[in-house]
Design a protein around this motif. Structure first.
Motif, mmCIF file in Angstrom:
data_model
loop_
_atom_site.group_PDB
_atom_site.id
_atom_site.type_symbol
_atom_site.label_atom_id
_atom_site.label_comp_id
_atom_site.label_asym_id
_atom_site.label_seq_id
_atom_site.Cartn_x
_atom_site.Cartn_y
_atom_site.Cartn_z
ATOM 1 N N LEU A 46 0.819 -1.204 0.000
ATOM 2 C CA LEU A 46 0.000 0.000 0.000
ATOM 3 C C LEU A 46 0.856 1.258 0.000
ATOM 4 O O LEU A 46 0.546 2.249 -0.671
ATOM 5 N N ILE A 47 1.973 1.191 0.704
ATOM 6 C CA ILE A 47 2.841 2.363 0.810
ATOM 7 C C ILE A 47 3.422 2.770 -0.545
ATOM 8 O O ILE A 47 3.783 3.928 -0.766
ATOM 9 N N PRO A 77 -0.215 8.580 -3.273
ATOM 10 C CA PRO A 77 -0.091 9.634 -4.288
ATOM 11 C C PRO A 77 1.052 10.605 -4.011
ATOM 12 O O PRO A 77 1.367 11.449 -4.864
ATOM 13 N N CYS A 78 1.653 10.504 -2.834
ATOM 14 C CA CYS A 78 2.758 11.399 -2.472
ATOM 15 C C CYS A 78 3.616 10.696 -1.441
ATOM 16 O O CYS A 78 3.358 9.542 -1.089
ATOM 17 N N SER A 79 4.635 11.342 -0.966
ATOM 18 C CA SER A 79 5.491 10.740 0.054
ATOM 19 C C SER A 79 4.688 10.479 1.321
ATOM 20 O O SER A 79 3.678 11.143 1.589
ATOM 21 N N LEU A 80 5.145 9.532 2.135
ATOM 22 C CA LEU A 80 4.396 9.126 3.320
ATOM 23 C C LEU A 80 4.218 10.267 4.310
ATOM 24 O O LEU A 80 3.131 10.444 4.869
ATOM 25 N N ASP A 81 5.253 11.060 4.536
ATOM 26 C CA ASP A 81 5.139 12.135 5.525
ATOM 27 C C ASP A 81 4.125 13.193 5.097
ATOM 28 O O ASP A 81 3.379 13.729 5.924
ATOM 29 N N ILE A 82 4.060 13.460 3.791
ATOM 30 C CA ILE A 82 3.049 14.415 3.308
ATOM 31 C C ILE A 82 1.665 13.796 3.377
ATOM 32 O O ILE A 82 0.690 14.453 3.777
ATOM 33 N N PHE A 83 1.557 12.511 3.026
ATOM 34 C CA PHE A 83 0.257 11.844 3.044
ATOM 35 C C PHE A 83 -0.336 11.802 4.447
ATOM 36 O O PHE A 83 -1.554 11.911 4.635
#
Length: 260
Positions: A219-220, A224-230
């Motif tokens: 899933l990671i 749609p964007c980096s994890l920290d932004i998501f």
């Protein structure tokens, strides 16, 4: 059969098929298994699944007839052969096929049980993510079978597996671009490591369902964007196009809820 029709029977691994000869022919026996034959057969009735057959028995005081007893219908199916030895061979073949089918089913159930046991490590863990997937559609599906029917329309459905849980969509008739719009839900125990297995099958009526595309993802990896932004609130649903092993694609909408 009681109707007096002459039938041709074909015994497969998981069903018994009855047909009639569509066009009259005096030498149909010699044409039956020829590669180039003008013999035409017509389906007499829906196949009898071996899973629904209880047993085949010879009928006492009748050297040519035998019965097939079903698990559901009380009235057995009566069939009459041309010779006593043919009747004996059919009864033995059907009962032998039933035994082999039951053994195979037990092995499949055992494999599923072992698969479930290996995934029980999650039982002692708390789920960290509630995942809702909307399987919207697939595009450019094609049968992998290299025959003249390769470009035929498909009766496809999608199957998603996460851990020991497998869920699937209904199948869509006669289309290579099915639109399912089906919502399914899973629990994830490790956001970074849990794998989402995607399989698409062609729903077959008289043979095993054929896999027409697959892939496995984390899933990671489809965020749609980096994890920290998501992870910055509020979490928003997102839609992704995921490509399968054969170039076809599936479109899914993902909604992720982290559990406290």
């Amino acid at each position: 059969v009681p109707s007096g029709k002459e039938l041709l029977a074909f015994l497969f691994n998981d069903f018994l098929l009855f047909s009639t000869i569509k066009t009259s022919s005096n030498n149909w026996q010699s044409q039956l298994f020829e590669l180039k034959s003008n013999l035409q057969l017509k389906l007499y009735r829906l196949p009898l699944l071996l899973a629904d057959i209880f047993v085949a028995n010879e009928i006492p005081n009748d050297q040519l007839s035998f019965s097939i007893t079903m698990k559901i219908n009380e009235k057995p199916l009566i069939l009459k052969t041309q010779h006593t030895n043919i009747r004996t061979l059919w009864v033995r073949a059907i009962n032998s096929a039933l035994e082999e089918y039951q053994v195979t089913e037990k092995l499949i159930l055992t494999d599923k049980a072992l698969f479930t046991v290996t995934n029980h490590e999650h039982d002692s863990q708390a789920a960290v993510v509630h995942l809702v997937l909307v399987i919207i559609e697939a595009r450019d599906l094609i049968s992998p079978t290299t025959t003249v029917e390769r470009h035929r329309s498909l009766n496809s459905y999608c199957e998603i597996t996460v851990g020991s849980l497998t869920l699937k969509t209904p199948f869509m008739k006669r289309t290579n671009n099915p639109k399912w719009n089906t919502s399914i839900q899973f629990s994830l125990y490790d956001f970074a490591k849990d794998i989402i297995h995607i399989n698409i099958f062609d729903n077959e009526f008289f043979s095993p369902n054929e896999n027409i595309g697959y892939t496995s993802i984390h899933l990671i990896d489809i965020l749609p964007c980096s994890l920290d932004i998501f992870l910055t609130p509020p979490l928003q649903p997102f839609t992704q196009t995921i490509y399968l092993n054969n170039g076809a694609s599936i479109i899914m909408k993902c909604t992720i809820q982290f559990l406290l």
